[in-house]
Design an enzyme around this catalytic site. Structure first.
Site, PDB file in Angstrom:
ATOM      1  N   LYS A  14       0.836  -1.217   0.000  1.00 55.05           N
ATOM      2  CA  LYS A  14       0.000   0.000   0.000  1.00 55.05           C
ATOM      3  C   LYS A  14       0.864   1.258   0.000  1.00 55.05           C
ATOM      4  O   LYS A  14       0.586   2.212  -0.721  1.00 55.05           O
ATOM      5  CB  LYS A  14      -0.941   0.038   1.216  1.00 55.05           C
ATOM      6  N   ARG A  89     -10.751   0.426   8.548  1.00 53.36           N
ATOM      7  CA  ARG A  89     -10.259  -0.913   8.875  1.00 53.36           C
ATOM      8  C   ARG A  89     -11.344  -1.725   9.597  1.00 53.36           C
ATOM      9  O   ARG A  89     -11.096  -2.870   9.950  1.00 53.36           O
ATOM     10  CB  ARG A  89      -9.054  -0.811   9.812  1.00 53.36           C
ATOM     11  N   ARG A 128      11.193  -5.531   5.276  1.00 54.01           N
ATOM     12  CA  ARG A 128      10.876  -4.118   5.035  1.00 54.01           C
ATOM     13  C   ARG A 128      11.732  -3.203   5.919  1.00 54.01           C
ATOM     14  O   ARG A 128      11.946  -3.453   7.094  1.00 54.01           O
ATOM     15  CB  ARG A 128       9.399  -3.861   5.340  1.00 54.01           C
ATOM     16  N   ARG A 161      10.340  -1.210  11.465  1.00 51.43           N
ATOM     17  CA  ARG A 161       9.230  -0.897  12.366  1.00 51.43           C
ATOM     18  C   ARG A 161       9.129  -1.947  13.460  1.00 51.43           C
ATOM     19  O   ARG A 161       9.308  -3.131  13.208  1.00 51.43           O
ATOM     20  CB  ARG A 161       7.918  -0.865  11.569  1.00 51.43           C
ATOM     21  N   ARG A 172      -1.758  -8.971  13.138  1.00 50.15           N
ATOM     22  CA  ARG A 172      -2.268  -7.945  12.211  1.00 50.15           C
ATOM     23  C   ARG A 172      -3.047  -8.602  11.066  1.00 50.15           C
ATOM     24  O   ARG A 172      -4.072  -8.088  10.633  1.00 50.15           O
ATOM     25  CB  ARG A 172      -1.104  -7.101  11.653  1.00 50.15           C
TER      26      ARG A 172
END
Ligand code: AMP
Length: 226
Positions: A14, A89, A128, A161, A172
């Site tokens: 995203k 969400r 990431r 992160r 998640r």
């Protein structure tokens, strides 16, 4: 006006696609995750509350999110359009947001749904890295920075992160399945959803997204001309 929701589980891309959409079409990118991370960084009351949920891989309660987003999209820099990344969400967020924007210049134009298989998501999230300074994202395997630990765009330091680990990711993904997939079904019934296969290369995903948005703009123009 071009008001887009970009949806998909963590790791679907995203952020990467949002950067491209923002650059290419004149819309303002709003990421609720980034907004919360900013609040956490500034140690505000909202940030302190949100952080507990974020670290546990849970959704921040709806009442803390909805007003923040409605207020954000009503600002002048969204007059041309917005790109909402990470919101809504939950069904409650979607229903309240819909009633606030329907019939206004902030009404939703289209929903882009990025689909990816689970194994790929895990690998993307574990690899990431994000720039502390400008938020640009990298993948240590498929899109590494030119110099290790340094952002190509602005020279800022890259970090991982705290919630980008396997355990939190599983939570998640579960919250995505339980709370966010019904949001997609809700927008599907309204004929707003366009699915894009985000397991492909960045170039191919971008090509498909451009086609969806350009078709929408073409149809709008056609309607106006009639
Ligand atoms: P993201 O950067 O979109 O992965 O968001 C990081 C975290 O911020 C999520 O795991 C949630 O804890 C929180 N968050 C972001 N957007 C929302 C939202 N719309 N509703 C509830 N929590 C959110």
């Amino acid at each position: 006006m071009l008001n887009i929701l970009i949806m998909g589980p963590a790791g679907a891309g995203k952020g990467t696609m949002s950067e491209l959409i923002e650059k290419h079409y004149d819309v303002t990118h709003i990421s609720t995750g980034d907004m919360f991370r900013e609040e956490v960084k500034n140690n505000t009351k909202l940030g302190q509350k949100a952080n507990e949920y974020m670290q546990a891989g849970l959704l921040v309660p709806d009442e803390l999110v909805i007003d923040m987003v409605v207020d954000r999209v009503s600002r002048k820099d969204c007059d041309n359009g917005y790109l909402l990344d990470g919101f809504p969400r939950s069904l409650i967020q979607a229903n309240v947001f819909d009633t606030k924007v329907i019939g206004t210049s902030r009404d939703i134009s289209l929903v882009i749904n990025l689909t990816v298989d689970q194994e790929l998501l895990i690998s993307r999230i574990e690899n990431r890295r994000v720039c502390k300074n400008c938020g640009a994202t990298y993948n240590m395997l498929t899109l590494p920075p030119k110099q290790e630990g340094i952002c190509d765009e602005c020279g800022g330091p890259l970090y991982q992160r705290k919630d980008d680990n396997r355990e939190t990711l599983e939570k998640r993904l579960e919250s995505y399945r339980i709370e966010t997939e019904p949001v997609l079904e809700h927008y599907r019934k309204l004929n707003l959803v366009h699915d894009v296969n985000a397991s492909q290369s960045i170039e191919k995903v971008w090509f498909d997204i451009e086609r969806v948005i350009d078709n929408y703009l073409y149809e709008q123009k056609h309607k106006e001309d009639k």
